[in-house]
Design an enzyme around this catalytic site. Structure first.
Site, PDB file in Angstrom:
ATOM      1  NE  ARG A 209      -4.126  -1.997   1.918  1.00  0.00           N
ATOM      2  CZ  ARG A 209      -4.105  -3.220   2.449  1.00  0.00           C
ATOM      3  NH1 ARG A 209      -3.085  -3.586   3.214  1.00  0.00           N
ATOM      4  NH2 ARG A 209      -5.088  -4.069   2.218  1.00  0.00           N
ATOM      5  CE  LYS A 231      -1.547  13.052 -15.521  1.00  0.00           C
ATOM      6  NZ  LYS A 231      -1.920  13.362 -16.916  1.00  0.00           N
ATOM      7  CD  GLU A 273       5.020  15.142 -23.675  1.00  0.00           C
ATOM      8  OE1 GLU A 273       4.495  16.231 -23.349  1.00  0.00           O
ATOM      9  OE2 GLU A 273       4.373  14.091 -23.776  1.00  0.00           O
ATOM     10  CE  LYS A 315       3.905  16.825 -15.552  1.00  0.00           C
ATOM     11  NZ  LYS A 315       4.607  15.681 -16.132  1.00  0.00           N
ATOM     12  CD  GLU A 325      -4.834  15.140 -16.177  1.00  0.00           C
ATOM     13  OE1 GLU A 325      -3.621  15.138 -16.393  1.00  0.00           O
ATOM     14  OE2 GLU A 325      -5.619  14.313 -16.650  1.00  0.00           O
ATOM     15  NE  ARG A 329      -0.094  16.365 -13.659  1.00  0.00           N
ATOM     16  CZ  ARG A 329       0.520  15.526 -12.838  1.00  0.00           C
ATOM     17  NH1 ARG A 329       0.197  15.493 -11.560  1.00  0.00           N
ATOM     18  NH2 ARG A 329       1.463  14.726 -13.283  1.00  0.00           N
ATOM     19  CG  ASN A 333      -2.816  15.397 -20.657  1.00  0.00           C
ATOM     20  OD1 ASN A 333      -1.770  14.753 -20.597  1.00  0.00           O
ATOM     21  ND2 ASN A 333      -3.647  15.471 -19.626  1.00  0.00           N
ATOM     22  CG  HIS A 336      -0.650  14.008 -24.334  1.00  0.00           C
ATOM     23  ND1 HIS A 336      -0.050  15.180 -24.766  1.00  0.00           N
ATOM     24  CD2 HIS A 336       0.294  13.351 -23.607  1.00  0.00           C
ATOM     25  CE1 HIS A 336       1.195  15.219 -24.318  1.00  0.00           C
ATOM     26  NE2 HIS A 336       1.431  14.135 -23.610  1.00  0.00           N
ATOM     27  CG  HIS A 340      -2.832   8.980 -24.958  1.00  0.00           C
ATOM     28  ND1 HIS A 340      -3.306   9.406 -23.740  1.00  0.00           N
ATOM     29  CD2 HIS A 340      -1.490   9.162 -24.923  1.00  0.00           C
ATOM     30  CE1 HIS A 340      -2.283   9.833 -22.996  1.00  0.00           C
ATOM     31  NE2 HIS A 340      -1.184   9.699 -23.702  1.00  0.00           N
ATOM     32  CG  HIS A 353       4.198   9.329 -25.269  1.00  0.00           C
ATOM     33  ND1 HIS A 353       2.822   9.187 -25.327  1.00  0.00           N
ATOM     34  CD2 HIS A 353       4.434  10.436 -24.516  1.00  0.00           C
ATOM     35  CE1 HIS A 353       2.253  10.161 -24.629  1.00  0.00           C
ATOM     36  NE2 HIS A 353       3.210  10.937 -24.134  1.00  0.00           N
TER      37      HIS A 353
END
Length: 452
Positions: A209, A231, A273, A315, A325, A329, A333, A336, A340, A353
């Protein structure tokens, strides 16, 4: 309260009548940051910036609107600054008691105190892949143990590639941790690119955990983006990064010397990026990139160090204001959602990517122009800089309109069945995160880039 010895001040105020709005101002001359926001959840977030480092976040269509304003006195030189190769630059990610430093510099893996100060307990698990391990694993183990004999280090070497960012590979990390009888005082170390960082971070968030972890990114992509902000996660066959957690590292150590072994294609992928930060919030940085793209591709150490630092600063600022997010935030993206879809539809690992994001940014810019939100000069500048960076500006020929739509329908930014997108709006360096756009325009963009 500010003083001559400590010129730092904080003021907090709120509106009367039990308003949920508040105003916060932090001032460390010559820099200042102020924040006003409400607890309402707007459906549209708009980010604006201007020369001098200002950014403005406006929210609309909520019960109340919010406004975030930050300014930095740092001036970005249009020429590359020379810096001390041994002393790391430190960028702080401000998250209260979970804040952490990003160390940036040359030869940092030869400075063991930087890593050792962030190791908790006496057991360390280094997670890496079969490309990076022969290059840097021994060096990292040495940095973790030099003058520190009480620390023992285990390692797990995973296969290299985006297609391995999935549950079966993740289980290899857990297998090694359990077989090694690691406990909650253990520290996981991610040594590699974004795939390794995402999987190691997710494993650290989940094992017992939650255990501590450190990021040592070795690609431009990971150094300027994925290693910062917490992330973590893995892909699913139906969508990228759909399974994961927000989980912050103890530190990020960016040794720019690791880029010496990075293939040219990986270098270019990471620059996508870097370009993104300029487009969404940092017009001066974008202008610097236009002037220094050749130096970046030629791996000029000063140019790369500056690009990495400025990207991390952008960032860190965003993550500090919106860790999970909820609005701001999401603007990170840009491209993206389209990108994606390319990665998922074309096959994980077929394109890197950053290559998919580059094509996705062109599509987002095209849609912004069709909506009348930007002028054609921005369209041309984006296309030009991506071509100069040797990045694709159109999706693969095999991508269809239906492939895009089916993957985008399960994107993480879908809310109540509504696909929200990050689009450019206004002068360079401004963007919106919104679901309030003409769906027919999205269709026009998809048809313009797809043969069927």
């Amino acid at each position: 309260m500010a003083s001559a010895a400590n010129p730092f001040s904080v003021s907090v105020s709120s509106k009367p009548n039990n308003s949920a709005d508040f105003f916060l101002r932090v001032q460390t001359p010559p820099d200042s940051v102020s924040l006003r926001y409400s607890f309402a959840s707007p459906s549209s977030i708009e980010l604006n910036s201007s020369r001098g480092g200002n950014l403005v976040l406006s929210a609309s269509r909520g019960v109340r609107s919010g406004r975030i304003r930050a300014s930095s006195a740092q001036v970005m030189d249009q020429s590359v600054a020379k810096t001390d190769a041994r002393a790391p630059t430190v960028v702080e990610v401000d998250l209260g008691n979970r804040s952490y430093p990003i160390y940036i510099g040359s030869g940092l893996l030869d400075q063991p105190h930087l890593l050792q100060r962030h190791v908790h307990g006496k057991r360390v698990l280094v997670v890496t892949n079969n490309t990076v391990a022969p290059l840097y694993l021994d060096k990292v183990v040495e940095a973790l143990t030099r003058g520190n004999p009480n620390v023992s280090v285990e390692s797990v070497i995973l296969p290299d590639g985006e297609k391995y960012k999935q549950m079966d590979t993740l289980m290899k990390i857990f297998d090694k941790a359990i077989e090694s009888r690691l406990d909650r005082r253990s520290t996981f170390v991610a040594l590699g690119g974004g795939v390794i960082g995402d999987m190691c971070g997710f494993a650290a968030a989940s094992f017992l955990r939650g255990v501590n972890f450190i990021q040592i990114p070795t690609t431009v992509m990971a150094q300027v983006d994925s290693s910062v902000g917490g992330k973590t996660g893995i892909n699913h066959r139906l969508g990228k990064n759909l399974i994961g957690a927000f989980y912050q590292p103890q530190c990020v150590l960016i040794d720019t010397d690791t880029l010496n072994t990075l293939p040219d294609r990986e270098l270019a992928s990471g620059l996508a990026e870097v370009i993104k930060y300029g487009l969404i919030r940092d017009a001066e940085f974008f202008e610097w990139q236009e002037k220094n793209m050749q130096a970046l591709l030629a791996r000029d150490p000063s140019a790369l160090a500056y690009a990495i630092r400025r990207s991390c600063e952008n960032k860190a600022e965003v993550v500090s204001l919106d860790e999970k997010e909820s609005g701001l935030r999401a603007t990170l993206n840009l491209g993206h959602t389209f990108g994606h879809a390319i990665e998922t539809g074309f096959g994980y690992g077929q394109w890197l990517h950053g290559e998919a994001v580059a094509a996705g940014m062109v599509m987002a810019v095209d849609m912004s122009y069709r909506l009348g939100w930007i002028d054609d000069s921005i369209v041309k500048r984006v296309d030009n800089i991506l071509q100069r960076a040797k990045l694709p500006t159109t999706p693969p020929d095999t991508m269809t309109v239906e492939m895009f739509k089916s993957v985008m329908a399960v994107d993480k930014k879908v809310a109540d069945g509504l696909l929200r997108l990050i689009l450019l709006k206004g002068p360079l360096g401004n963007c919106v995160f919104t679901g309030d756009y003409d769906r027919n325009i999205l269709d026009e963009t998809l048809h313009a880039f797809c043969k069927s």
